[in-house]
Design an enzyme around this catalytic site. Structure first.
Site, PDB file in Angstrom:
ATOM      1  N   ASP A 126       0.855  -1.180   0.000  1.00 36.62           N
ATOM      2  CA  ASP A 126       0.000   0.000   0.000  1.00 36.62           C
ATOM      3  C   ASP A 126       0.894   1.233   0.000  1.00 36.62           C
ATOM      4  O   ASP A 126       1.999   1.213   0.558  1.00 36.62           O
ATOM      5  CB  ASP A 126      -0.918  -0.001   1.232  1.00 36.62           C
TER       6      ASP A 126
ATOM      7  N   GLU B 217     -14.356 -10.623  -6.066  1.00 36.74           N
ATOM      8  CA  GLU B 217     -14.606 -11.113  -4.703  1.00 36.74           C
ATOM      9  C   GLU B 217     -16.100 -11.089  -4.419  1.00 36.74           C
ATOM     10  O   GLU B 217     -16.835 -10.254  -4.939  1.00 36.74           O
ATOM     11  CB  GLU B 217     -13.833 -10.265  -3.684  1.00 36.74           C
TER      12      GLU B 217
ATOM     13  N   GLU C 240     -19.226  -8.382   4.379  1.00 39.65           N
ATOM     14  CA  GLU C 240     -18.611  -7.776   5.547  1.00 39.65           C
ATOM     15  C   GLU C 240     -19.226  -8.374   6.796  1.00 39.65           C
ATOM     16  O   GLU C 240     -20.432  -8.514   6.911  1.00 39.65           O
ATOM     17  CB  GLU C 240     -18.788  -6.256   5.532  1.00 39.65           C
TER      18      GLU C 240
ATOM     19  N   ASN D  56     -24.315  -8.262  -7.182  1.00 37.50           N
ATOM     20  CA  ASN D  56     -24.656  -7.203  -6.234  1.00 37.50           C
ATOM     21  C   ASN D  56     -25.932  -6.471  -6.632  1.00 37.50           C
ATOM     22  O   ASN D  56     -26.736  -6.072  -5.782  1.00 37.50           O
ATOM     23  CB  ASN D  56     -23.498  -6.217  -6.100  1.00 37.50           C
TER      24      ASN D  56
ATOM     25  N   GLY E  38     -35.911  -3.013   5.709  1.00 40.97           N
ATOM     26  CA  GLY E  38     -34.986  -2.268   6.556  1.00 40.97           C
ATOM     27  C   GLY E  38     -34.905  -0.816   6.118  1.00 40.97           C
ATOM     28  O   GLY E  38     -35.698  -0.361   5.284  1.00 40.97           O
TER      29      GLY E  38
ATOM     30  N   CYS F 253     -20.231  -1.669  -1.330  1.00 45.56           N
ATOM     31  CA  CYS F 253     -20.473  -2.399  -2.578  1.00 45.56           C
ATOM     32  C   CYS F 253     -21.778  -2.036  -3.268  1.00 45.56           C
ATOM     33  O   CYS F 253     -21.766  -1.533  -4.396  1.00 45.56           O
ATOM     34  CB  CYS F 253     -20.438  -3.908  -2.307  1.00 45.56           C
TER      35      CYS F 253
ATOM     36  N   ARG G  29     -19.796   3.515   5.272  1.00 43.66           N
ATOM     37  CA  ARG G  29     -19.924   4.056   3.923  1.00 43.66           C
ATOM     38  C   ARG G  29     -21.349   3.869   3.414  1.00 43.66           C
ATOM     39  O   ARG G  29     -21.859   2.757   3.394  1.00 43.66           O
ATOM     40  CB  ARG G  29     -18.913   3.385   2.989  1.00 43.66           C
TER      41      ARG G  29
END
Length: 451
Positions: A30, A154, A158, A214, A259, A266, A339
């Site tokens: 990094d 991927e 989370e 997604n 919700g 993502c 986020r």
């Protein structure tokens, strides 16, 4: 195998730690010197269950190292994973500058055959751009070294990323090179010893698969939130509806909970990027535009319910003098990630309406302070924020909130009112306790009500 992972963020750290755990020698790279120094000293910049232990163990056993030296990382490893950020641009498209910068760096310093793997979530066609960036740098060096570019998206959740990586539902690999496919199979074989779940496909299909996955999950969430809104108006119970449709094997139960809207790193970004990708291909993705619009509106629902229930006649600041206690700040449980979290929209709306806001979250208080500063009050005790508050609202469904002490809640609140954005509690139980209960997607029923 020798692996370098460029980007010590969420995806990069999980991948680096898990590959090291299976016996590979891994270099995590990094450009953030402070982050790398912290990682060398055991300071993990994100919260993910099990990740710290995995990193520390593999560091101590010499399989995992951290560096800012990109040249060393390129030269020493066969497989080069690109796991840097792809933040959305102003038009919603994915910003590929960091991905392409890594590609150029690899082209500048590669010293033999390299497999360059796009692990970042990137639009269809990115592998071609990475290939061109690497080739241009090789031509500047008058080099004819061989390399291959692979798409390996991927699919980590989370809060459960380690299990997802170590026991994957599937591993998607996009490549048109037989030799590269075999190397990738060998790399992932330790994670699929009982049954191979690797799916080999062309590169563009692999890139599309991540976005499509997604987008589908985001669509289910927005769909169920719309059903919840309709249930409130039609006198139906969304929990019963979910059970009724989820029992259909063609539908299933996952991602059918109503919700306050989806968030995180993502879904919002990938929905926007796929809409933008469609526009660039002169295709109007009407469904995804509606999914995004529904989600933005859903983030307002909890605040609307609180204003309707507690608000005064003051149109500008109807919650002046009111105290609202919020349970949950992260976009989902088992992470500190805020986020695009619904809590950001909800709390900003409450503050604008004049409310005093108190907040608790098991992991995200430090992140929340970056967003709200001293505009709200924070506590590490979920009950402390209830004292003399006018209402409790549940935003994130942490386990700590699922079976609380309702007598203690009732005694602490100025008036016994829970506005539940996650439908954690049974309306009959709330009625017995004497708490006014306002969930999502349930019509008014005695002391429990939806509107």
């Amino acid at each position: 195998m020798k692996i370098s992972v460029f980007g010590a963020g969420y995806v990069g750290l999980v991948a680096a730690a898990c590959f090291a755990e299976s016996g590979n020698t891994v270099i995590a790279v990094d450009i953030d010197q402070k982050k790398i120094e912290g990682l060398k000293n055991g300071i993990i910049p994100i919260y993910e269950p099990g990740l710290k232990e995995l990193i520390l163990r593999n560091q101590s056993e010499g399989r995992l190292s951290f560096t800012t030296d990109m040249v060393e990382a390129v030269e020493q490893s066969l497989i080069q994973f690109i796991a840097v950020g792809t933040p959305p641009g102003e038009d919603g498209s994915a910003d590929l500058q960091y991905v392409l910068a890594v590609g150029r760096t690899i082209g500048q310093h590669m010293n033999g055959f390299k497999i360059i793997v796009d692990k970042s979530t990137v639009p269809v066609g990115t592998a071609d751009k990475v290939r061109l960036a690497v080739q241009e740098e090789l031509e500047k060096r008058s080099s004819h070294l061989e390399f291959d570019v692979v798409s390996n998206p991927e699919f980590l959740k989370e809060g459960a990323a380690i299990d997802d990586f170590m026991k994957p539902d599937r591993v998607v690999v996009g490549t048109d090179n037989v030799r590269t496919a075999e190397i990738m199979k060998e790399l992932y074989d330790p994670f699929m010893r009982k049954q191979s779940r690797m799916i080999i496909m062309d590169i563009r299909s692999a890139e599309m698969t991540k976005y499509a996955a997604n987008a589908m999950l985001a669509t289910r969430i927005s769909f169920m939130n719309q059903i919840a809104g309709l249930c409130e108006r039609m006198g139906a119970d969304v929990a019963a509806v979910r059970e009724g449709i989820g029992s259909d094997s063609r539908i299933g139960y996952d991602f059918l909970f109503p919700g306050p809207g989806y968030g995180g790193s993502c879904f919002p970004k990938d929905v926007k990027a796929l809409i933008r990708t469609a526009e660039e291909s002169n295709y109007d993705f009407l469904l995804l535009k509606a999914v995004e619009e529904v989600n933005e509106l859903q983030k307002e629902v909890l605040a609307n319910k609180l204003i309707k229930t507690l608000g005064s006649a003051d149109e500008e600041q109807p919650l002046t003098g009111k105290i609202v206690a919020c349970w949950g700040l992260s976009f989902k449980p088992r992470t500190d990630d805020m986020r695009e979290a619904p809590s950001l929209t909800i709390i900003e709306r409450l503050l604008a309406a004049g409310a005093t806001v108190r907040a608790h979250d098991p992991e995200a208080l430090a992140e929340a302070k970056k967003h709200f500063g001293d505009r709200i009050e924070y506590s590490t005790n979920q009950y402390e924020i209830l004292d003399n508050a006018d209402a409790l609202t549940v935003i994130t469904d942490w386990h700590e909130y699922r079976n609380p002490d309702f007598d203690r809640i009732k005694a602490a609140l100025k008036q016994p009112l829970i506005v539940d954005g996650r439908n954690l509690y049974k309306p009959n139980r709330m009625k017995e306790t004497g708490i006014r209960y306002i969930p999502l997607g349930r019509a008014g029923n005695g002391i429990s009500e939806a509107n």
